[in-house]
Design a protein around this motif. Structure first.
Motif, PDB file in Angstrom:
ATOM      1  N   GLN A 151      34.155  46.895  30.284  1.00  0.00           N
ATOM      2  CA  GLN A 151      33.994  45.427  30.239  1.00  0.00           C
ATOM      3  C   GLN A 151      34.372  44.865  28.874  1.00  0.00           C
ATOM      4  O   GLN A 151      34.912  43.765  28.777  1.00  0.00           O
ATOM      5  CB  GLN A 151      32.546  45.049  30.561  1.00  0.00           C
ATOM      6  N   THR A 154      38.081  44.645  29.244  1.00  0.00           N
ATOM      7  CA  THR A 154      38.642  43.672  30.181  1.00  0.00           C
ATOM      8  C   THR A 154      38.094  42.260  29.973  1.00  0.00           C
ATOM      9  O   THR A 154      38.822  41.294  30.079  1.00  0.00           O
ATOM     10  CB  THR A 154      38.389  44.094  31.642  1.00  0.00           C
ATOM     11  N   ARG A 155      36.801  42.157  29.667  1.00  0.00           N
ATOM     12  CA  ARG A 155      36.237  40.806  29.574  1.00  0.00           C
ATOM     13  C   ARG A 155      36.367  40.210  28.181  1.00  0.00           C
ATOM     14  O   ARG A 155      36.462  39.001  28.034  1.00  0.00           O
ATOM     15  CB  ARG A 155      34.758  40.824  29.954  1.00  0.00           C
ATOM     16  N   SER A 609      27.219  39.768  43.835  1.00  0.00           N
ATOM     17  CA  SER A 609      28.339  39.173  44.581  1.00  0.00           C
ATOM     18  C   SER A 609      27.925  38.522  45.898  1.00  0.00           C
ATOM     19  O   SER A 609      28.564  37.575  46.346  1.00  0.00           O
ATOM     20  CB  SER A 609      29.412  40.223  44.829  1.00  0.00           C
ATOM     21  N   SER A 629      36.285  32.825  39.611  1.00  0.00           N
ATOM     22  CA  SER A 629      35.219  33.711  40.038  1.00  0.00           C
ATOM     23  C   SER A 629      35.742  35.121  39.825  1.00  0.00           C
ATOM     24  O   SER A 629      36.819  35.459  40.304  1.00  0.00           O
ATOM     25  CB  SER A 629      34.924  33.436  41.517  1.00  0.00           C
ATOM     26  N   ALA A 630      35.009  35.912  39.057  1.00  0.00           N
ATOM     27  CA  ALA A 630      35.496  37.265  38.763  1.00  0.00           C
ATOM     28  C   ALA A 630      34.494  38.294  39.244  1.00  0.00           C
ATOM     29  O   ALA A 630      33.328  38.267  38.863  1.00  0.00           O
ATOM     30  CB  ALA A 630      35.720  37.419  37.269  1.00  0.00           C
ATOM     31  N   GLU A 631      34.950  39.174  40.112  1.00  0.00           N
ATOM     32  CA  GLU A 631      34.069  40.233  40.615  1.00  0.00           C
ATOM     33  C   GLU A 631      34.290  41.493  39.805  1.00  0.00           C
ATOM     34  O   GLU A 631      35.413  41.820  39.433  1.00  0.00           O
ATOM     35  CB  GLU A 631      34.389  40.530  42.084  1.00  0.00           C
ATOM     36  N   ASP A 632      33.188  42.165  39.533  1.00  0.00           N
ATOM     37  CA  ASP A 632      33.293  43.412  38.794  1.00  0.00           C
ATOM     38  C   ASP A 632      32.206  44.318  39.349  1.00  0.00           C
ATOM     39  O   ASP A 632      31.065  44.258  38.928  1.00  0.00           O
ATOM     40  CB  ASP A 632      33.064  43.115  37.302  1.00  0.00           C
ATOM     41  N   GLY A 633      32.565  45.135  40.311  1.00  0.00           N
ATOM     42  CA  GLY A 633      31.552  45.936  40.977  1.00  0.00           C
ATOM     43  C   GLY A 633      30.697  45.016  41.823  1.00  0.00           C
ATOM     44  O   GLY A 633      31.203  44.186  42.564  1.00  0.00           O
ATOM     45  N   THR A 636      29.289  39.175  40.185  1.00  0.00           N
ATOM     46  CA  THR A 636      30.332  38.160  40.124  1.00  0.00           C
ATOM     47  C   THR A 636      29.983  37.166  39.021  1.00  0.00           C
ATOM     48  O   THR A 636      28.820  36.786  38.881  1.00  0.00           O
ATOM     49  CB  THR A 636      30.419  37.421  41.477  1.00  0.00           C
TER      50      THR A 636
END
Lengths: 693, 231
Positions: A151, A154-155, A609, A629-633, A636
């Motif tokens: 993360q 990526t984030r 999510s 909206s970003a999902e990560d596993g 969200t």
């Protein structure tokens, strides 16, 4: 002296609320022998952590004022600013970052990179603060440091490199493997104060080797010497440290440490990381504005012998008077010195100089460039620059956001009245995002700030610290007015009622100006308005901005261009032109089609999510606009822009929509035009309330 | 003004095609090697659609929303600059209203989740996209069924879906219809296929397939490597 500066680190500890940064600070103070017992943030012993010195902080388990403290580690002096995690107190974080040279970004091993971590990281980028990361709470169920590292990449767009791997995880966390020395580290003793090194457990050896390869790969990007050493298989620890340090200082690498501050694991290696990888004040370039040279930027030198330049970055009220936190950027100060405040040129004598340790202090005789100290008995505002009089520099002011919310308050009894005004005066000096004024029309005292919690905390402090019992109204959004088109004016102020007359004519136009509150442009030619009267014209226009003619909100984003006028050799005066400007403003304002503006917040919501739909719906109902909206596993993150007026009580709504599993943060994004229908309602409400009075 | 801005877009070449694009319910793809500007090209496509008043959902399987939104901001600014316009506020707010970014980070993409997310947007926000842009899907690994499901989505909401597809220098397969890897075995699923190719002074965007009709000879445009705007 500069050798001492070499061994100095000014660091901040910042993160999302509840990531455990105050606990981490508490452990750091314990291991560096600044305190001799450990208390938890919401401790059962009722004492509370050392850095949370304000009564209210202890009660709520959150950090509000960033208390400063210092400690020693392995021959280095470390100044630590513990910063608040709640976004309403972001000015504190901003101020801390302005004076810091490096930072520890604390992340929760379970929650990972959360919304506030993103905000704080953005702030750190703004002030170019090199940082290292500490993934805390690796003992908690669901902890996954590898996911957090991903993360970070990526984030937050970091280039993270694991300096350690955990020995066990969640309930089985028992230590860490140091990937530089390739040793297992265990933390023994009641509070983990005994650091023991041993062989890497056999079942972790392969993973440790593979992660060390990754570490070497990342570090070698910053050192040819290390690359050669890797190829020739003669890598030494020092080479790795140097390369990591280089990457960290360039902010192209983020060393990542792991542990659990609460379980006393992994904190000492973080301290090693601070002294090894974060910069000394000598390695940071700081700039000031030379006021004697048209505000030209000058680079400051951390030389203690150079003229003094220091920034008052935080004020605190104490039973002994005002305490001013000061960061010295250049030169040095001694007890008894005379300092000059650049803002008002006032000279102050330095009576008492102290080094802060949360709410305790240690008297010192002198301090030099790079140090963070506190002064007693110096009357100033937060953000003031002090010099020794040899230069006239001002440190670039800290970015201060405009308040977005206001609240009417009134004292409950006569005795509280003076206490309240004393408190308001103090808070306004301490915190530039907190404002207080008396509404000329209603006579009410209005306080403004960055959010509901921000104001709530000040109201509480008023009661507790100043003994002022106050009643509060309903929070109101800080609306503004702005013109939407150009409009001409040509106004003559003429008065002849016996005695000296008044005469002044101003002509020109007003037009919208983005990104500024007020801009005055003088295009007068041929002396039709004498130069000495122009300040009066400017003041006249500016005075009209306090209360717009549409509804009465302050006016922003106006450019006034004055290009013509006339005067009378006897009857014209600055006052007459001021009145003429007021008349001109009134003449043109409504023609310029004013609109009402409202603060729109950038809202970030994190939720499991499965609740995405519910959250989206709640945003939609609030006139919000979903940006992404970003999902990560299973989680969200929804980013949206929502008018502040619609966000009151949202925490409660969100809790009930998501079974308490979501959280949100918000920050000011911009002022936007209020939709017509709503503008009408606001007008009606205000006109109604005025009629009612 | 919006019309003027659209004329600067690299995707004005769609105007030369039989149906001006894949059309509702159909899919399009842009093939390119790494680093040539697939994402930027898709963002330009998104901007073109937004300036045309359409609603779009940009699905990113790699970049974070921040990254994608920055792409939109920067490329929009480039277009404004090329058009000699500075007053972006009004158009910029129109773009924000009609665009949603859905990101699936760390290999978390599942087509079922996308369907649910689109459903949420439609039901909760009354937001039904005219165009879906999907960036970062691994064409080399994705089974045919995934694309068939995408096609069903396109038909279900009557939207166009655009993909980016990563080509590799070392894989030179081309089918008998002239469609290269990685679309050579699934080209019949796409109504429109475009390709980005480097040339000496820039990058060429050219159309390889236009429904079932021959591609017009002028369906290509030379782009600036920095802005991906026509040279």
């Amino acid at each position: 002296m500069s050798e001492n500066i070499h061994n100095l680190r000014n660091i901040g500890i910042s993160a999302h609320i509840d990531s455990g940064k105050t606990t981490l600070t508490e452990r750091i103070l314990y291991y560096t022998k600044r305190i001799f017992a450990v208390h938890e943030v919401k401790g059962k012993d009722g004492v509370g952590a050392k850095m949370d010195s304000m009564e209210l902080e202890k009660e709520r388990g959150i950090t509000i004022s960033s208390a400063a403290t210092y400690c020693h580690w392995e021959g280095y002096n470390i100044n630590i600013i513990d910063t608040p995690g709640h976004v309403d107190f972001t000015i504190e974080v901003e101020r801390a970052l302005r004076v810091l040279d490096g930072s520890i970004l604390v992340l929760c091993g379970v929650g990972g990179v959360q919304s506030q971590s993103i905000t704080v990281d953005r702030q750190m980028n703004r002030y170019r603060v090199p940082r290292l990361a500490f993934i805390n709470k690796c003992d908690r169920a669901g902890a996954n440091p590898y996911r957090v590292v991903e993360q970070l990449r990526t984030r937050l767009n970091h280039n993270p490199v694991l300096m350690q791997i955990p020995i066990g995880l969640e309930g089985r966390l028992s230590g860490v493997v140091d990937l530089v020395s390739m040793k297992a580290i265990y933390f023994e003793g009641r509070y983990g104060e005994i650091v023991k090194k041993g062989d890497i457990p056999p079942d972790l050896l392969e993973e440790a080797r593979s992660k060390r390869e990754e570490l070497l790969d990342a570090a070698s990007m910053f050192s040819d010497e290390l690359t050669e050493a890797i190829l020739e298989e003669r890598v030494k620890e020092d080479l790795i440290h140097q390369a990591i340090r280089k990457g960290t200082l360039k902010r192209e690498l983020t060393p990542v440490f792991l542990g659990s501050a609460y379980k006393n694991m992994g904190v000492q290696p973080v301290l090693d990381g601070v002294v090894r990888y974060l910069p000394s004040p000598l390695e940071i370039e700081n700039r000031a504005l030379d006021l004697d040279n048209e505000g030209k930027e000058v680079v400051l030198s951390a030389d203690p012998g150079a003229p003094l330049v220091a920034l008052a970055f935080k004020l605190e009220v104490t039973p002994y008077g005002q305490l001013t936190y000061l960061r010295i950027y250049q030169g040095s100060i001694r007890k008894g010195d005379e300092l000059t405040n650049t803002r008002n040129k006032k000279k102050v004598k330095l009576g008492r100089l102290v080094r802060m340790h949360a709410d305790e202090m240690e008297d010192i005789q002198e301090a030099g460039a790079g140090e963070i100290v506190a002064l007693f008995g110096v009357d100033c505002y937060s953000g003031d620059t002090f010099t020794d009089g040899r230069v006239n520099y001002s440190l670039t002011s800290i970015f201060v956001p405009e308040p977005v919310i206001s609240l009417a308050i009134e004292p409950e009894d006569h005795a509280s009245s003076s206490k309240m005004s004393k408190a308001l005066n103090r808070f306004a000096k301490e915190d530039p995002t907190f404002r207080a004024h008396v509404d000329a029309e209603s006579g009410e005292t209005i306080i403004s700030g960055m959010g509901e919690l921000h104001l709530e905390v000040y109201v509480e402090r008023m009661k507790r610290e100043f003994g002022a019992r106050v009643r509060t109204g309903i929070p109101e959004v800080a609306y503004r007015e702005a013109i939407s088109k150009r409009a001409e004016f040509n106004y003559t102020h003429k008065k002849q009622t016996g005695g000296a007359g008044q005469f002044g004519r101003v002509a020109g136009f007003m037009e919208p100006a983005k990104g500024t509150r007020f801009e005055f442009v003088n295009q007068v030619k041929g002396g039709v308005i004498p130069t000495e009267f122009l300040p009066g014209v400017e003041k006249g226009f500016e005075s009209c901005l306090e209360r717009g003619l549409l509804v009465g909100f302050p006016v922003v984003g106006v450019r006034i261009v004055v290009n013509d006028g006339s005067f009378h050799p006897v009857d014209s005066s600055e006052l007459a032109f001021r009145q003429a400007a007021i008349g001109a403003f009134r003449q043109a304002y409504m023609k310029a089609k004013p609109v009402i503006l409202e603060p729109v917040m950038k809202v970030s919501i994190e939720c499991p999510s499965e609740f995405q739909g519910n959250v989206m719906s709640s945003i939609n109902q609030r006139r919000g606009l979903i940006m992404s909206s970003a999902e990560d596993g299973v989680f969200t993150t929804i980013e949206a822009k929502v008018p502040l007026a619609e966000m009151f009580g949202y925490a409660t709504t969100l809790r009930s929509l998501t079974q308490g599993k979501a959280e949100f943060s918000m920050e000011f994004s911009r002022n936007a035009k209020v939709p017509e229908k709503l503008a009408e309602k606001i007008k009606e409400k205000l006109t109604g309330s005025k009629k009612g009075r | 003004m919006k019309k003027k801005l659209r004329e600067i877009s690299p995707w004005k070449i769609l105007g030369t095609l039989s149906q001006k694009g894949p059309g509702p319910g159909n899919m399009g793809v842009i093939i390119a090697r790494a680093g040539l500007g697939k994402t930027a090209c898709l963002v330009h496509l998104g901007l073109e659609k937004l300036l045309g008043g359409e609603k779009i959902v940009h699905v990113s399987l790699e970049g974070t929303p921040d990254k994608i939104l920055s792409y939109y901001d920067i490329l929009f600014y480039d277009i404004l600059k090329a058009a000699g316009n500075n007053n972006q506020e009004e158009i910029s707010s129109l773009l924000q209203r009609n665009r949603v970014v859905l990101a699936y980070l760390n290999q978390s993409f599942q087509i079922e989740r996308l369907k649910e997310n689109l459903d949420n947007l439609s039901k909760q926000m009354d937001f039904v996209p005219d165009t879906l842009i999907v960036d970062g899907l691994e064409f080399g690994d994705a089974p045919r069924e995934v694309f068939e499901e995408f096609q069903q989505i396109a038909q279900g909401i009557e939207a166009e879906i655009w993909f980016s597809a990563l080509a590799h220098r070392h894989i030179t397969e081309v089918n008998e219809r002239g469609i290269p890897y990685p679309c050579n075995n699934i080209d019949e699923l796409f109504a429109l296929i475009a390709q980005l190719e480097p040339v000496g002074s820039g990058v060429v965007l050219k159309i390889l397939k236009d429904h079932e009709v021959p591609v017009p000879p002028d369906a290509s445009v030379l782009l600036d490597t920095k802005t991906l705007l026509p040279k």
